[in-house]
Enzyme design. Structure first.
Site, PDB file in Angstrom:
ATOM      1  N   ARG A   9       1.008  -1.386   0.056  1.00 47.41           N
ATOM      2  CA  ARG A   9       0.012   0.033   0.000  1.00 47.41           C
ATOM      3  C   ARG A   9       0.734   1.350  -0.033  1.00 47.41           C
ATOM      4  O   ARG A   9       0.715   2.324  -0.532  1.00 47.41           O
ATOM      5  CB  ARG A   9      -0.908   0.117   1.178  1.00 47.41           C
ATOM      6  CG  ARG A   9      -2.467  -0.317   1.159  1.00 47.41           C
ATOM      7  CD  ARG A   9      -2.998  -0.022   2.221  1.00 47.41           C
ATOM      8  NE  ARG A   9      -2.325  -0.627   3.471  1.00 47.41           N
ATOM      9  CZ  ARG A   9      -2.760  -1.038   4.628  1.00 47.41           C
ATOM     10  NH1 ARG A   9      -3.957  -1.078   4.817  1.00 47.41           N
ATOM     11  NH2 ARG A   9      -1.898  -1.360   5.624  1.00 47.41           N
TER      12      ARG A   9
ATOM     13  N   LYS B 259       0.181 -18.858   7.121  1.00 45.22           N
ATOM     14  CA  LYS B 259      -0.438 -19.278   7.938  1.00 45.22           C
ATOM     15  C   LYS B 259      -0.699 -18.027   8.717  1.00 45.22           C
ATOM     16  O   LYS B 259      -0.109 -17.015   8.657  1.00 45.22           O
ATOM     17  CB  LYS B 259      -0.003 -20.289   8.950  1.00 45.22           C
ATOM     18  CG  LYS B 259       1.231 -19.844   9.795  1.00 45.22           C
ATOM     19  CD  LYS B 259       1.587 -20.890  10.675  1.00 45.22           C
ATOM     20  CE  LYS B 259       1.118 -20.630  12.310  1.00 45.22           C
ATOM     21  NZ  LYS B 259       1.955 -19.800  13.087  1.00 45.22           N
TER      22      LYS B 259
ATOM     23  N   HIS C 275       6.205 -23.268   7.371  1.00 43.35           N
ATOM     24  CA  HIS C 275       7.596 -23.374   7.458  1.00 43.35           C
ATOM     25  C   HIS C 275       8.300 -24.312   8.019  1.00 43.35           C
ATOM     26  O   HIS C 275       9.485 -24.874   7.952  1.00 43.35           O
ATOM     27  CB  HIS C 275       8.265 -21.976   7.865  1.00 43.35           C
ATOM     28  CG  HIS C 275       8.267 -21.616   9.262  1.00 43.35           C
ATOM     29  ND1 HIS C 275       7.164 -21.351  10.118  1.00 43.35           N
ATOM     30  CD2 HIS C 275       9.476 -21.882  10.123  1.00 43.35           C
ATOM     31  CE1 HIS C 275       7.863 -21.185  11.339  1.00 43.35           C
ATOM     32  NE2 HIS C 275       8.841 -21.415  11.447  1.00 43.35           N
TER      33      HIS C 275
ATOM     34  N   LYS D  40      12.168 -27.204   7.217  1.00 46.48           N
ATOM     35  CA  LYS D  40      13.203 -27.297   7.760  1.00 46.48           C
ATOM     36  C   LYS D  40      14.133 -28.565   7.593  1.00 46.48           C
ATOM     37  O   LYS D  40      13.375 -29.765   7.317  1.00 46.48           O
ATOM     38  CB  LYS D  40      12.926 -27.439   9.467  1.00 46.48           C
ATOM     39  CG  LYS D  40      12.553 -26.124  10.172  1.00 46.48           C
ATOM     40  CD  LYS D  40      12.132 -26.259  11.400  1.00 46.48           C
ATOM     41  CE  LYS D  40      11.636 -24.788  12.213  1.00 46.48           C
ATOM     42  NZ  LYS D  40      12.349 -23.743  12.545  1.00 46.48           N
TER      43      LYS D  40
ATOM     44  N   GLU E 185       9.930 -22.745  23.301  1.00 43.91           N
ATOM     45  CA  GLU E 185      10.365 -21.497  22.959  1.00 43.91           C
ATOM     46  C   GLU E 185      10.805 -20.751  24.198  1.00 43.91           C
ATOM     47  O   GLU E 185       9.972 -20.844  25.038  1.00 43.91           O
ATOM     48  CB  GLU E 185       9.384 -20.916  21.973  1.00 43.91           C
ATOM     49  CG  GLU E 185       9.230 -21.407  20.702  1.00 43.91           C
ATOM     50  CD  GLU E 185       8.596 -20.440  19.857  1.00 43.91           C
ATOM     51  OE1 GLU E 185       8.738 -19.787  19.095  1.00 43.91           O
ATOM     52  OE2 GLU E 185       7.027 -20.329  19.926  1.00 43.91           O
TER      53      GLU E 185
ATOM     54  N   HIS F  56       2.137 -26.491  12.720  1.00 39.94           N
ATOM     55  CA  HIS F  56       3.513 -27.171  13.155  1.00 39.94           C
ATOM     56  C   HIS F  56       3.581 -28.384  13.677  1.00 39.94           C
ATOM     57  O   HIS F  56       4.250 -29.423  13.190  1.00 39.94           O
ATOM     58  CB  HIS F  56       4.640 -26.385  13.665  1.00 39.94           C
ATOM     59  CG  HIS F  56       4.551 -24.870  13.244  1.00 39.94           C
ATOM     60  ND1 HIS F  56       4.480 -24.652  11.791  1.00 39.94           N
ATOM     61  CD2 HIS F  56       4.616 -23.518  13.695  1.00 39.94           C
ATOM     62  CE1 HIS F  56       4.552 -23.151  11.612  1.00 39.94           C
ATOM     63  NE2 HIS F  56       4.645 -22.599  12.679  1.00 39.94           N
TER      64      HIS F  56
HETATM   65  C1  BG6 Z   1       5.490 -19.292  13.762  1.00 36.20           C
HETATM   66  C2  BG6 Z   1       4.513 -18.904  15.166  1.00 36.20           C
HETATM   67  O1  BG6 Z   1       4.605 -19.956  12.933  1.00 36.20           O
HETATM   68  O2  BG6 Z   1       6.400 -20.272  14.177  1.00 36.20           O
HETATM   69  C3  BG6 Z   1       5.315 -18.257  16.241  1.00 36.20           C
HETATM   70  O3  BG6 Z   1       3.519 -17.818  14.694  1.00 36.20           O
HETATM   71  C4  BG6 Z   1       6.613 -19.245  16.624  1.00 36.20           C
HETATM   72  O4  BG6 Z   1       4.696 -18.067  17.372  1.00 36.20           O
HETATM   73  C5  BG6 Z   1       7.309 -19.484  15.345  1.00 36.20           C
HETATM   74  O5  BG6 Z   1       7.471 -18.415  17.363  1.00 36.20           O
HETATM   75  C6  BG6 Z   1       8.173 -20.693  15.547  1.00 36.20           C
HETATM   76  O6  BG6 Z   1       9.102 -21.086  14.622  1.00 36.20           O
HETATM   77  P1  BG6 Z   1      10.477 -21.398  14.644  1.00 36.20           P
HETATM   78  O7  BG6 Z   1      11.228 -21.568  13.065  1.00 36.20           O
HETATM   79  O8  BG6 Z   1      11.349 -20.131  15.216  1.00 36.20           O
HETATM   80  O9  BG6 Z   1      10.705 -22.397  15.485  1.00 36.20           O
END
Ligand code: BG6
Length: 478
Positions: free
Chosen positions: A46, A143, A173, A177, A211, A235
């Site tokens: 935009r 997502k 994603h 990996k 995390e 995931h």
């Molecule tokens: C994302 C989530 O899809 O994946 C995040 O929205 C999360 O909350 C992240 O932190 C984790 O990805 P990675 O690759 O850092 O494990």
């Protein structure tokens, strides 16, 4: 090997994901010689900006997120020369003609929707109306793909009105990996594991994605999602599918995705007492989840642990435990396949305590470890110890091994190659929501309050109890 010449349009090209992942990722592929010299990347957003302004924004983003100093990036200007920018109104008519003029003949066309899902339908419609939704064009969507089954179905429908399923690349994603793909190589490239890969030999499986980060600046988004929607539905579910699926007849999109779908469809509904929800809570500077979410009464979970069962011949009787959370003790993602004890012990010392555990580490230090039982060295008689057969991929492949591309780099190149194996199909996403919806609805109906846990811990006590009750134990988060 360079991919074919392409025109990649990034809608939301000035946004966070584009700056953090998509553009630095493309730059790394450019440096690796995989992006052809005549590829074109068009940022579309935009904001009013010219191509030079956009290149400056991308230059800054690469320095910030790629971590290399300017003098370490001699290829940067070459990469930037492949970029252009167009100001586009996703819900209006502005900019679409200009975008059309930038696209070239005889190149792969890919449109990356790095925007809120509420704009997916608008953009797809405008691509169609402007003659850009050709049969060989590809679209990439991110997502969150919906927040429940109904919204995912609506999104699928709005895309299907303009694109065929084989043109839609839904990114998770985690599938990009390195170790996740290695999981398939290990399972289906070796004779050793597959004969044992069932409930006769496997006691249980644990999947942990822990995390250390808080929800930080993403509180607004996260508070409406929670760990179940943000991590488990996508995931962790994908990891579960890859670990549990039947061998596909071929490593190709249709076969792999059919097998994954069968796993999700065979998942039994989860009993409420087999789930623990948690929320981190801290006083002082660190802040609690509620401070970050800016909602003093939030009941959103930043942690989930659950036990599930897959109803099929292979897995009947072998529970799979999933666990994920923010602000935990360490950043570690792993899958642990815990084998059963030997049926009979011939050693006085061994009260059946020894089990083989195959651990697949996604991050950090990607690799695999197989715990085996051996005799403790020395003259002390037949005493048994467990030792790891450890294989870190970087150690095993040595310093000359090719640099492992980040998940986004790999997935974007797969889009250009037209390979959908590592992307989610519409029916998979819907099946995953169909499984998670009743869990979330149950929490809402019961007004469920998450258990509080301390930052830097392994989550709420109840999550440990979930395992203890079954005579099992989570692996340590470290
Ligand atoms: C994302 C989530 O899809 O994946 C995040 O929205 C999360 O909350 C992240 O932190 C984790 O990805 P990675 O690759 O850092 O494990």
């Amino acid at each position: 090997i360079p991919v074919n010449p392409f025109d990649l349009v990034v809608f939301g090209g000035t946004g966070d994901l584009a700056r953090r992942k998509i553009l630095p990722g493309l730059f790394r592929r450019f440096c690796a010689g995989q992006m052809p010299q005549d590829a074109q990347v068009i940022g579309a957003a935009r904001s009013e900006m010219d191509a030079e302004g956009y290149r400056q924004m991308v230059r800054d983003a690469i320095h910030e997120f790629d971590g290399r100093r300017p003098e370490e990036c001699p290829e940067l200007e070459g990469f930037l020369s492949r970029l252009s920018y167009v100001q586009v109104d996703a819900q209006g008519e502005g900019g679409w003609q200009e975008l059309k003029e930038l696209l070239r003949k005889d190149t792969v066309k890919a449109f990356y929707f790095s925007v809120a899902p509420s704009l997916f339908g608008d953009i797809a419609e405008r691509l169609k109306n402007n003659g850009l939704a050709k049969r060989d064009a590809r679209i990439v969507v991110e997502k969150p793909f919906g927040r429940d089954l109904a919204s995912a179905q609506a999104l699928n429908k709005s895309l299907a009105a303009y694109f065929h399923e084989d043109q839609i690349y839904r990114i998770d994603h985690y599938l990009g990996k390195e170790t996740v793909q290695n999981l398939m190589a290990v399972r289906f490239g070796n004779m050793l594991f597959e004969p044992l890969w069932n409930s006769q030999y496997i006691d249980h499986i644990q999947i942990t994605v822990a995390e250390t980060v808080s929800v930080g600046g993403r509180g607004g988004y996260y508070d409406k999602s929670g760990a179940m929607r943000d991590m488990v539905q996508n995931h962790l579910m994908q990891l579960l599918c890859l670990i549990a699926m039947e061998p596909p007849s071929k490593f190709e999109p249709g076969a792999v995705r059919d097998e994954k779908l069968k796993v999700i469809r065979a998942l039994e509904p989860v009993e409420p007492h087999h789930i623990v929800r948690g929320q981190y809570d801290a006083q002082g500077d660190e802040g609690s989840y509620r401070d970050h979410a800016e909602n003093p009464r939030s009941r959103t979970e930043s942690f989930v642990a659950l036990k599930c069962h897959i109803s099929n011949w292979r897995w009947a009787g072998t529970p799979i435990y999933l666990r994920t959370g923010k602000r935990l003790r360490a950043r570690t993602s792993e899958i642990a396949v815990v084998f059963k004890e030997t049926p009979h012990s011939i050693f006085d010392d061994d009260a059946g305590r020894h089990r083989n555990i195959l651990t697949i580490r996604l991050q950090p230090n990607e690799g695999m470890e197989l715990g085996v039982t051996i005799k403790e060295p020395g003259p002390g008689g037949m005493r048994l110890v467990d030792v790891p057969l450890d294989m870190s991929f970087s150690d095993a492949l040595g310093p000359d091994a090719e640099e492992v591309p980040d998940a986004y780099e790999r997935l974007i190149m797969d889009v250009i190659r037209g390979n959908q194996t590592l992307f989610m199909r519409g029916d998979e996403v819907e099946a995953a929501w169909a499984w998670t919806d009743p869990i979330i609805e149950g929490w809402e109906a019961r007004n469920d309050v998450p258990k509080l846990y301390d930052p830097m811990s392994s989550g709420p006590e109840d999550s440990l109890m979930l395992m203890h009750r079954d005579g099992r134990k989570w692996r340590e988060i470290r």
